[in-house]
Scaffold this motif. Structure first.
Motif, mmCIF file in Angstrom:
data_model
loop_
_atom_site.group_PDB
_atom_site.id
_atom_site.type_symbol
_atom_site.label_atom_id
_atom_site.label_comp_id
_atom_site.label_asym_id
_atom_site.label_seq_id
_atom_site.Cartn_x
_atom_site.Cartn_y
_atom_site.Cartn_z
ATOM 1 N N ALA A 1 0.821 -1.217 0.000
ATOM 2 C CA ALA A 1 0.000 0.000 0.000
ATOM 3 C C ALA A 1 0.853 1.264 0.000
ATOM 4 C CB ALA A 1 -0.922 -0.014 1.222
ATOM 5 N N GLU A 2 2.058 1.183 0.568
ATOM 6 C CA GLU A 2 2.932 2.369 0.616
ATOM 7 C C GLU A 2 3.970 2.364 -0.503
ATOM 8 O OE1 GLU A 2 2.455 4.839 2.435
ATOM 9 O OE2 GLU A 2 1.525 4.237 4.319
ATOM 10 N N ASN A 3 4.006 1.288 -1.308
ATOM 11 C CA ASN A 3 5.111 1.108 -2.258
ATOM 12 C C ASN A 3 6.437 1.369 -1.542
ATOM 13 O OD1 ASN A 3 6.589 0.600 -4.564
ATOM 14 N ND2 ASN A 3 6.305 2.653 -5.411
ATOM 15 N N SER A 4 6.650 0.627 -0.481
ATOM 16 C CA SER A 4 7.781 0.899 0.411
ATOM 17 C C SER A 4 9.126 0.663 -0.260
ATOM 18 C CB SER A 4 7.683 0.007 1.651
ATOM 19 O OG SER A 4 6.572 0.413 2.399
ATOM 20 N N GLY A 5 10.080 1.429 0.222
ATOM 21 C CA GLY A 5 11.457 1.291 -0.233
ATOM 22 C C GLY A 5 12.321 0.774 0.899
ATOM 23 N N GLY A 6 13.620 0.851 0.701
ATOM 24 C CA GLY A 6 14.558 0.401 1.723
ATOM 25 C C GLY A 6 15.955 0.575 1.172
ATOM 26 N N ALA A 7 16.944 0.280 2.015
ATOM 27 C CA ALA A 7 18.333 0.531 1.617
ATOM 28 C C ALA A 7 18.674 -0.154 0.292
ATOM 29 C CB ALA A 7 19.260 0.046 2.729
ATOM 30 N N HIS A 8 18.177 -1.379 0.088
ATOM 31 C CA HIS A 8 18.585 -2.131 -1.101
ATOM 32 C C HIS A 8 17.691 -1.892 -2.315
ATOM 33 C CE1 HIS A 8 20.812 -3.976 2.157
ATOM 34 N NE2 HIS A 8 21.683 -4.363 1.236
ATOM 35 N N CYS A 9 16.786 -0.929 -2.203
ATOM 36 C CA CYS A 9 15.905 -0.646 -3.346
ATOM 37 C C CYS A 9 16.628 0.161 -4.425
ATOM 38 C CB CYS A 9 14.632 0.052 -2.879
ATOM 39 S SG CYS A 9 13.624 -1.074 -1.892
ATOM 40 N N LEU A 10 17.801 0.693 -4.100
ATOM 41 C CA LEU A 10 18.588 1.408 -5.117
ATOM 42 C C LEU A 10 18.864 0.478 -6.300
ATOM 43 C CD1 LEU A 10 20.469 3.684 -6.130
ATOM 44 C CD2 LEU A 10 22.264 2.709 -4.701
ATOM 45 N N LYS A 11 19.324 -0.712 -6.020
ATOM 46 C CA LYS A 11 19.671 -1.651 -7.094
ATOM 47 C C LYS A 11 18.458 -2.483 -7.526
ATOM 48 C CE LYS A 11 23.029 -5.309 -8.149
ATOM 49 N NZ LYS A 11 24.286 -5.931 -7.679
ATOM 50 N N TYR A 12 17.598 -2.843 -6.556
ATOM 51 C CA TYR A 12 16.572 -3.843 -6.856
ATOM 52 C C TYR A 12 15.183 -3.272 -7.105
ATOM 53 C CZ TYR A 12 20.238 -7.091 -5.777
ATOM 54 O OH TYR A 12 21.421 -7.777 -5.821
ATOM 55 N N GLY A 13 15.002 -1.961 -6.853
ATOM 56 C CA GLY A 13 13.699 -1.367 -7.110
ATOM 57 C C GLY A 13 12.789 -1.430 -5.894
ATOM 58 N N PHE A 14 11.746 -0.589 -5.919
ATOM 59 C CA PHE A 14 10.805 -0.496 -4.807
ATOM 60 C C PHE A 14 9.824 -1.675 -4.843
ATOM 61 C CE2 PHE A 14 11.061 3.846 -2.757
ATOM 62 C CZ PHE A 14 12.352 4.086 -3.184
ATOM 63 N N THR A 15 8.913 -1.683 -3.875
ATOM 64 C CA THR A 15 7.938 -2.783 -3.760
ATOM 65 C C THR A 15 7.214 -3.048 -5.082
ATOM 66 O OG1 THR A 15 7.629 -2.319 -1.422
ATOM 67 C CG2 THR A 15 5.869 -3.539 -2.510
ATOM 68 N N THR A 16 6.909 -1.984 -5.800
ATOM 69 C CA THR A 16 6.147 -2.150 -7.045
ATOM 70 C C THR A 16 6.856 -3.084 -8.040
ATOM 71 O OG1 THR A 16 4.920 -0.953 -8.750
ATOM 72 C CG2 THR A 16 7.099 -0.082 -8.218
ATOM 73 N N ASN A 17 8.181 -3.164 -7.947
ATOM 74 C CA ASN A 17 8.928 -4.065 -8.839
ATOM 75 C C ASN A 17 8.933 -5.503 -8.336
ATOM 76 O OD1 ASN A 17 10.825 -1.242 -8.768
ATOM 77 N ND2 ASN A 17 10.017 -1.946 -10.709
ATOM 78 N N HIS A 18 8.379 -5.736 -7.161
ATOM 79 C CA HIS A 18 8.457 -7.073 -6.555
ATOM 80 C C HIS A 18 7.079 -7.669 -6.245
ATOM 81 C CE1 HIS A 18 12.845 -6.716 -6.041
ATOM 82 N NE2 HIS A 18 12.546 -5.432 -5.975
ATOM 83 N N VAL A 19 6.021 -6.926 -6.570
ATOM 84 C CA VAL A 19 4.670 -7.466 -6.381
ATOM 85 C C VAL A 19 4.113 -7.774 -7.766
ATOM 86 C CG1 VAL A 19 2.314 -6.916 -5.690
ATOM 87 C CG2 VAL A 19 4.209 -6.284 -4.217
ATOM 88 N N LEU A 20 3.757 -9.051 -7.973
ATOM 89 C CA LEU A 20 3.322 -9.466 -9.305
ATOM 90 C C LEU A 20 1.828 -9.702 -9.390
ATOM 91 C CD1 LEU A 20 6.307 -11.810 -9.537
ATOM 92 C CD2 LEU A 20 5.942 -9.892 -11.067
ATOM 93 N N GLY A 21 1.206 -9.876 -8.247
ATOM 94 C CA GLY A 21 -0.228 -10.108 -8.254
ATOM 95 C C GLY A 21 -0.777 -9.971 -6.853
ATOM 96 N N ALA A 22 -2.074 -9.703 -6.778
ATOM 97 C CA ALA A 22 -2.706 -9.640 -5.460
ATOM 98 C C ALA A 22 -4.183 -9.960 -5.592
ATOM 99 C CB ALA A 22 -2.532 -8.257 -4.837
ATOM 100 N N GLU A 23 -4.637 -10.754 -4.654
ATOM 101 C CA GLU A 23 -6.073 -10.909 -4.467
ATOM 102 C C GLU A 23 -6.487 -9.601 -3.787
ATOM 103 O OE1 GLU A 23 -8.142 -14.797 -2.809
ATOM 104 O OE2 GLU A 23 -7.165 -13.634 -1.267
ATOM 105 N N PHE A 24 -7.619 -9.027 -4.217
ATOM 106 C CA PHE A 24 -7.897 -7.670 -3.775
ATOM 107 C C PHE A 24 -9.378 -7.544 -3.441
ATOM 108 C CE2 PHE A 24 -8.352 -3.047 -4.586
ATOM 109 C CZ PHE A 24 -7.320 -2.603 -3.764
#
Ligand SMILES: Cc1cc2nc3c(=O)[nH]c(=O)nc-3n(C[C@H](O)[C@H](O)[C@H](O)COP(=O)(O)OP(=O)(O)OC[C@H]3O[C@@H](n4cnc5c(N)ncnc54)[C@H](O)[C@@H]3O)c2cc1C
Length: 516
Positions: free
Chosen positions: A176-199
């Motif tokens: 919900a926050e599209n959270s980041g973190g120290a390692h998101c510089l190289k790997y991208g934010f949450t949006t790059n790691h969520v592929l699907g969701a029941e909603f």
């Protein structure tokens, strides 16, 4: 009905109903709430419904503890079906609801409504599948971020987005926050790691957005939902991407005389074509706090330190490490330390990851600000923050994700001193103005929530905001999903979001919790 106008011409669209207040303090409808309570009690086990006033107060705030509202009702569903039944009841009776994961958000996104239901996902913590062969895991929304890595790492994988709160924050909150973190510089934010969701839609329907395959045809509704701060519905079972554990990790701590040198070194590293897994910066005041709290043994006398982490194939890390060392020296690093074992790496990171809480060692109160600027603007903006601090007499500690220009100035004050909170608010707001004027944004990763809703018009025109409302209303025409958040309401419009003064939190007053 409000008309909205975009550059393409007037657009008619639904808008949420006018609200009495952003927190629902004056808008309760006892009959509607009673109907919701009946429906919820019929659908959920008795211990999943909290209506006792004392227990309700446990949920009155998130990580932004100076905003507090006691919810009318708290529910703790265990399944998507139960959660959907709650939302359906709210929708039928026009009662607002707010989703809550672990309540670590720093912008008041999970602040309850006095006239609404708080839907807490902390009992939905099953990791359904870990599928290294597909690089996927399927998890419930309340699953703790770090637990995904714990489940995947025995099979050589991990979950890359790593907010500093990763030991407690939930995957649903991260989404919900599209959270980041120290390692998101190289790997991208949450949006790059969520592929699907029941909603669960605001009407209580259960839909599937995205899926196991990397791309779905049609509009990217999953993309719209990631970062929507609970205003479009509630994510339940979520498909996340797993990343292969790197062959080699090398963590370097470099001490510089000034933030100017550390900022220039950061830009030079990226400019040389190296994208480290993380580049984090802390200034002298933040180092002082971290030392006091964690004895992390950062270089004495440093005006700034960089924590630089390189990961990947061993040969690549070796090459990049030599380059990083050279660049740091070119930019006058007077000390560099390389972690030689996991314990030393953990100690270097402990100083950085504990920094927010550590600031409590050097100041009774502080505001955690969150803004983002283009990386190359770092030295200039840090200088301007120092000038603001000097001219106002308000101390500011800086600890942040330097690699992606995501600032976290910690504005220090003592609430017991008359006018100190207001002065800190002013400096905090001026820092956001600096971010905007340098082409940045009012939030890098903590979201808008209730705290920054009034700043949205500084970044967006009325037409932009009206157009965003069309998206929100397409999902939630009745305005029941987390109303009052993200967008300025008439009441908040033009108001400077202020640190609310008042009695200490009841748990603090009882000596059972510490405010830091
Ligand atoms: C010490 C500390 C360090 C932090 N460090 C970082 C950091 O490095 N990077 C970073 O990005 N953030 C950081 N944060 C902020 C916070 O941890 C993140 O925003 C986190 O993603 C919030 O997760 P949560 O489960 O606590 O969500 P909550 O606070 O419970 O909720 C956050 C928002 O998400 C909504 N929401 C929650 N669950 C769902 C769901 N299932 N579906 C839809 N909406 C939902 C809520 O309504 C609310 O708007 C930090 C916070 C603290 C206290």
């Amino acid at each position: 009905m409000h008309g909205t106008e975009t550059t393409a011409g007037p657009v008619e669209g639904p808008v949420p109903p006018e609200e009495t207040s952003a927190t629902g303090e004056a808008g309760s409808n006892p009959e509607a709430m009673a109907a919701v309570v009946r429906a919820v009690e019929a659908a959920l086990p008795p211990d999943s419904v909290v209506s006792d006033h004392i227990r309700l107060r446990t949920y009155e705030c998130d990580g932004l503890a100076h905003y507090r509202v006691t919810p009318a009702l708290v529910v703790l569903p265990e399944t998507t079906e139960q959660l959907a039944a709650v939302v359906r009841a709210c929708s039928e009776h026009g009662v607002p609801f707010v989703a809550r994961g672990s309540g670590t958000g720093l912008s008041g996104g999970a602040l309850p409504r006095a006239d609404g239901v708080l839907v807490v996902t902390s009992r939905m913590r099953t990791i359904h599948e870990v599928r290294p062969e597909d690089q996927r895991a399927v998890v419930d929304p309340g699953v703790i971020n770090l637990d995904v890595t714990h489940a995947a790492s025995p099979r050589g994988y991990y979950y890359a987005p790593d907010p500093s709160s990763q030991q407690i924050c939930s995957i649903g909150g991260n989404l919900a926050e599209n959270s980041g973190g120290a390692h998101c510089l190289k790997y991208g934010f949450t949006t790059n790691h969520v592929l699907g969701a029941e909603f669960v839609t605001p009407q209580g329907d259960v839909v599937q957005l995205g899926g196991m395959a990397p791309d779905s045809p049609g509009y990217d509704l999953l993309g719209a939902v990631v970062g929507s701060e609970g205003t479009l519905g509630i994510a339940t079972r979520t498909i996340v991407k797993l990343t292969r554990l790197p062959q080699e990790v090398r963590t370097v701590l470099a001490g510089f005389a000034s933030t100017d040198d550390a900022g220039a070194a950061t830009s030079a590293i990226i400019g040389a074509g190296i994208v480290p897994a993380a580049i984090e910066m802390m200034d002298a005041l933040a180092i002082e706090a971290a030392e006091a709290a964690t004895k992390c043994d950062y270089p004495a006398g440093a005006g700034a330190v960089l924590v630089i982490e390189l990961d990947g194939a061993a040969v690549e890390v070796e090459h990049e490490f030599a380059e990083v060392e050279r660049i740091c020296q070119e930019h006058h690093a007077f000390a560099t330390r390389v972690a030689t074992d996991p314990a030393e790496r953990a100690l270097i990171w402990k100083g950085r990851k504990s920094a927010f809480a550590a600031v409590g060692r050097i100041s009774p109160d502080y505001i955690v600000q969150d803004g983002v600027i283009p990386r190359t603007a770092l030295p200039g903006v840090l200088r301007s923050i120092a000038e603001l601090s000097e001219s106002s007499g308000v101390r500011v500690a800086n600890v942040f994700h330097a690699g992606d220009g995501n600032l976290h100035p910690l504005v220090l004050f003592d609430d017991a001193v008359e006018g100190a909170a207001e002065a800190a608010e002013e400096v905090s707001g001026a820092i956001l103005d600096l971010c905007i004027s340098h082409g940045g944004s009012i939030t890098g990763e903590h979201g808008v929530g209730i705290d920054k809703a009034a700043y949205m018009p500084k970044m967006f025109s009325d037409e932009d905001l009206d157009t965003m409302q069309l998206v929100r209303c397409a999902f939630d025409p009745d305005g029941v999903a987390n109303p009052g958040k993200v967008f300025p309401t008439p009441r908040l419009c033009g108001e400077v979001p202020g640190r609310k003064k008042g009695a200490p939190h009841p748990l603090v007053a009882a000596g059972k919790a510490e405010a830091f």
